[in-house]
Design an enzyme around this catalytic site. Structure first.
Site, PDB file in Angstrom:
ATOM      1  N   SER A 191       0.840  -1.191   0.000  1.00 57.85           N
ATOM      2  CA  SER A 191       0.000   0.000   0.000  1.00 57.85           C
ATOM      3  C   SER A 191       0.873   1.238   0.000  1.00 57.85           C
ATOM      4  O   SER A 191       1.968   1.227   0.580  1.00 57.85           O
ATOM      5  CB  SER A 191      -0.871   0.004   1.257  1.00 57.85           C
ATOM      6  OG  SER A 191      -1.541   1.244   1.401  1.00 57.85           O
TER       7      SER A 191
ATOM      8  N   TYR B  18      -1.212  -0.492  10.342  1.00 53.36           N
ATOM      9  CA  TYR B  18      -1.306  -0.920   8.949  1.00 53.36           C
ATOM     10  C   TYR B  18      -0.097  -0.440   8.155  1.00 53.36           C
ATOM     11  O   TYR B  18       0.557  -1.218   7.449  1.00 53.36           O
ATOM     12  CB  TYR B  18      -2.605  -0.371   8.349  1.00 53.36           C
ATOM     13  CG  TYR B  18      -2.806  -0.675   6.886  1.00 53.36           C
ATOM     14  CD1 TYR B  18      -3.263  -1.921   6.481  1.00 53.36           C
ATOM     15  CD2 TYR B  18      -2.568   0.295   5.912  1.00 53.36           C
ATOM     16  CE1 TYR B  18      -3.473  -2.199   5.144  1.00 53.36           C
ATOM     17  CE2 TYR B  18      -2.780   0.023   4.572  1.00 53.36           C
ATOM     18  CZ  TYR B  18      -3.230  -1.229   4.189  1.00 53.36           C
ATOM     19  OH  TYR B  18      -3.441  -1.496   2.860  1.00 53.36           O
TER      20      TYR B  18
END
Length: 177
Positions: A86, A101
């Site tokens: 990501s 995350y």
């Protein structure tokens, strides 16, 4: 080609998968590490078990599967590993966010670089940022369909022998770590 479900946070589940594939005589030529969780707590509000689960799933799960499956790719002289990362884990544009995350994705990116350096060029290892995708994690407001988000993942999984390795890609283009 087939997809197989496994709990990557559980080393026993990973081992059961590997043992089952070996018993069937089924080689793995393409590994897409796409497991992840998305806690949104601020850094010091992350409950430790949540942080641990995020690292177990996102980083250690990918590591476990690579450790078990990549040696076969090396032996067969061909393989592709795609770590679904990501932009939230990129160190160039922002502090990894949300923290658990982003930190886990930044570590997955580091694993990508380390693994690419460890294997022969016949095994391509890359990280892919699919973008913001309409999934359970991305939500209904995300601009990309699952098919659009999967495009670069599939591209990386099917790279020719002359294709790149050790990179981070979005929309089939290299992006900064």
């Amino acid at each position: 080609m087939r997809a197989v479900e496994v709990d990557v946070a559980d080393s026993g589940s990973v081992q059961a998968l590997v043992d089952g594939l070996a018993a069937e005589g089924t080689p793995v030529d393409v590994l897409v590490n796409n497991a992840g969780v998305y806690p949104t707590h601020r850094l010091f509000a992350i409950p430790e078990p949540v942080f641990e689960e995020t690292l177990q799933v996102t980083l250690l799960g990918a590591y476990r599967l690579c450790r078990e499956l990549v040696p076969g790719m090396i032996d067969r002289g061909w393989g592709r590993v795609v770590n679904v990362s990501s932009g939230a884990g990129a160190m160039t544009d922002n502090v990894p966010s949300p923290p658990a995350y982003g930190i886990a994705k930044a570590a997955l990116n580091a694993l990508t670089i380390a693994l690419a350096a460890e294997v022969p060029a016949s095994v391509k290892v890359n990280a892919v940022c699919p973008g913001w995708v309409r999934t359970d994690m991305g939500g209904p407001a995300a601009p990309l369909s699952p098919a659009q988000g999967a495009d670069t993942v599939v591209w990386a999984a099917l790279l020719p022998p002359s294709g790149p390795t050790g990179g981070f890609f979005r929309d089939r283009k290299r992006i900064p770590w």
